[in-house]
Scaffold this motif. Structure first.
Motif, PDB file in Angstrom:
ATOM      1  N   THR A 211       0.887   1.713  -4.287  1.00 42.99           N
ATOM      2  CA  THR A 211       0.007   0.766  -4.976  1.00 42.99           C
ATOM      3  C   THR A 211      -0.888  -0.028  -4.034  1.00 42.99           C
ATOM      4  OG1 THR A 211      -0.033  -1.006  -6.629  1.00 42.99           O
ATOM      5  CG2 THR A 211       1.707  -1.107  -4.960  1.00 42.99           C
ATOM      6  N   SER A 212      -2.074  -0.283  -4.522  1.00 44.21           N
ATOM      7  CA  SER A 212      -2.954  -1.279  -3.911  1.00 44.21           C
ATOM      8  C   SER A 212      -2.772  -2.573  -4.700  1.00 44.21           C
ATOM      9  CB  SER A 212      -4.412  -0.815  -3.975  1.00 44.21           C
ATOM     10  OG  SER A 212      -4.789  -0.535  -5.315  1.00 44.21           O
ATOM     11  N   ILE A 233       4.184  -0.836  -0.248  1.00 41.59           N
ATOM     12  CA  ILE A 233       2.893  -0.778  -0.936  1.00 41.59           C
ATOM     13  C   ILE A 233       1.969   0.105  -0.099  1.00 41.59           C
ATOM     14  CG2 ILE A 233       3.198  -3.007  -2.077  1.00 41.59           C
ATOM     15  CD1 ILE A 233       1.345  -4.251   0.000  1.00 41.59           C
ATOM     16  N   GLY A 234       0.775   0.372  -0.621  1.00 40.25           N
ATOM     17  CA  GLY A 234      -0.069   1.390  -0.001  1.00 40.25           C
ATOM     18  C   GLY A 234      -0.970   0.924   1.113  1.00 40.25           C
ATOM     19  N   SER A 243      -7.048  -1.977  11.581  1.00 39.89           N
ATOM     20  CA  SER A 243      -8.034  -1.549  10.582  1.00 39.89           C
ATOM     21  C   SER A 243      -7.255  -1.105   9.334  1.00 39.89           C
ATOM     22  CB  SER A 243      -8.889  -0.400  11.126  1.00 39.89           C
ATOM     23  OG  SER A 243      -9.830   0.029  10.152  1.00 39.89           O
ATOM     24  N   TRP A 244      -6.981  -2.071   8.460  1.00 39.77           N
ATOM     25  CA  TRP A 244      -6.122  -1.807   7.313  1.00 39.77           C
ATOM     26  C   TRP A 244      -6.894  -1.085   6.204  1.00 39.77           C
ATOM     27  CZ3 TRP A 244      -1.090  -2.554   8.016  1.00 39.77           C
ATOM     28  CH2 TRP A 244      -0.694  -3.443   9.013  1.00 39.77           C
ATOM     29  N   ARG A 245      -6.201  -0.190   5.552  1.00 37.57           N
ATOM     30  CA  ARG A 245      -6.799   0.547   4.433  1.00 37.57           C
ATOM     31  C   ARG A 245      -5.734   0.778   3.364  1.00 37.57           C
ATOM     32  NH1 ARG A 245      -5.225   5.685   3.893  1.00 37.57           N
ATOM     33  NH2 ARG A 245      -4.055   6.662   5.612  1.00 37.57           N
ATOM     34  N   TRP A 246      -6.202   0.896   2.127  1.00 38.24           N
ATOM     35  CA  TRP A 246      -5.313   1.212   1.007  1.00 38.24           C
ATOM     36  C   TRP A 246      -5.243   2.724   0.824  1.00 38.24           C
ATOM     37  CZ3 TRP A 246      -2.203  -2.365  -0.672  1.00 38.24           C
ATOM     38  CH2 TRP A 246      -2.579  -3.704  -0.683  1.00 38.24           C
ATOM     39  N   THR A 250      -8.952   2.067  -2.360  1.00 30.42           N
ATOM     40  CA  THR A 250      -9.469   0.740  -2.695  1.00 30.42           C
ATOM     41  C   THR A 250      -9.909   0.019  -1.416  1.00 30.42           C
ATOM     42  OG1 THR A 250      -8.030   0.561  -4.627  1.00 30.42           O
ATOM     43  CG2 THR A 250      -8.889  -1.493  -3.724  1.00 30.42           C
ATOM     44  N   GLU A 251     -11.022  -0.690  -1.477  1.00 28.72           N
ATOM     45  CA  GLU A 251     -11.518  -1.413  -0.303  1.00 28.72           C
ATOM     46  C   GLU A 251     -10.568  -2.562   0.053  1.00 28.72           C
ATOM     47  OE1 GLU A 251     -15.402  -4.053   1.139  1.00 28.72           O
ATOM     48  OE2 GLU A 251     -15.271  -3.252  -0.911  1.00 28.72           O
TER      49      GLU A 251
END
Length: 312
Positions: A211-212, A233-234, A243-246, A250-251
């Motif tokens: 999940t985001s 969580i995702g 550099s975090w990303r979902w 999702t941004e």
């Protein structure tokens, strides 16, 4: 992994009991369908009546046309017979016969005028019949067009009804397998524990992602369902540090997400040992706020199937 194995240990969500009394009102598409069921026979009866009228007018037109042709032929013969004889015929007849012939000729001319008037009247009637025929044909075409339009609408209503049934069937199936519906999305809270990558693989196998979290309402909803257990969580920075990303694309917005992190997190604790902490889970000891940990640790996880993916 087969569906039976995946959902073997999931709690089954019972269907909500139906209230007693009158059943719920039928959906709007059904009301349109009932109207269509009433209108269609009416159009069919109107089409039948117009077709019958069209046939009757056609028969009258053909009879009048035949009668007109017969009268015109008789008038032509009469005109030929009334042509004056040659001078030799006139000299051969006596004066009395000549006077009598003139009288007969006068009567015949009167009859000819009456016949020609009858021909004109028949032609006028044929014109009226032709106009009536054209008007009925136009009405019949309009009825056929209206019938076709209603049939298209009924087909569209049937297709919409089938689509709604499919969506509700999908919703019930997901809920029966332990998924929870919230704010247009489905969520699955696992009961077993896996590393982050394996948890994400499970979610992908179910047409979803870890999940985001896009709002405080969603964060509160997730927290209320974890029951004191840490859940993946995702969110990850495995590709590039900090550099975090979902996982679902999702941004990630650092400013909007700042309030979701536990105090002093993310800290990438001990990066020299096993590569640091690149995956995020909820920390029940810190009000289910986020904490970065090693991706190889086993935790429960949360899958999220977005609104568009669920087909709703």
């Amino acid at each position: 992994m087969a569906d039976e194995d995946i959902y073997e240990n999931m709690p089954m969500t019972e269907a909500a009991p139906q209230p007693k009394g009158n059943p719920p009102e039928t959906s709007v598409p059904w009301r349109h369908r009932e109207r269509g069921i009433v209108v269609t026979p009416v159009l069919l009866l109107l089409s039948l009546a117009l077709a019958t009228s069209l046939l009757a007018v056609t028969l009258l037109y053909l009879r009048a046309q035949s009668k007109l042709e017969a009268v015109e032929e008789a008038v032509q013969k009469l005109q030929v017979s009334l042509q004056p004889d040659d001078a030799s015929d006139a000299s051969a007849k006596g004066s009395d016969n000549k006077s009598q012939d003139e009288g007969l000729r006068h009567q015949a001319l009167q009859l000819l005028d009456e016949a020609q008037a009858g021909v004109r009247k028949l032609k006028a009637q044929l014109g009226n019949l032709s106009a009536a025929y054209g008007e009925i044909q136009i009405r019949l075409d309009n009825v056929s067009a209206a019938y076709g339009e209603i049939q298209i609408r009924l087909d569209n209503v049937s297709a919409a009804r089938a689509a709604v049934q499919g969506r509700y069937s999908y919703l019930l199936t997901k809920v029966s397998r332990g998924w929870t519906f919230f704010n247009g999305n489905f969520y699955y809270f696992s009961h077993e524990k896996k590393p982050w990558d394996e948890a994400e693989q499970f979610c992908v196998s179910q047409d979803s992602y870890l999940t985001s979290v896009s709002s405080h309402a969603e964060q509160e909803f997730l927290s209320s369902k974890t029951h004191g257990e840490a859940h993946w969580i995702g969110l990850t920075d495995q590709e590039t540090e900090d550099s975090w990303r979902w996982a679902d694309g999702t941004e990630y917005r650092a400013d909007a997400s700042r309030g979701f992190w536990a105090e002093n997190q993310p800290d990438n604790y001990d990066p020299k040992k096993d590569g640091g902490e690149d995956c995020v889970h909820t920390e029940p000891r810190k009000r289910n706020l986020w904490n970065d940990v090693k991706c190889t640790q086993p935790f429960r996880w949360i899958c999220k199937q977005a609104h568009g993916q669920a087909g709703l």
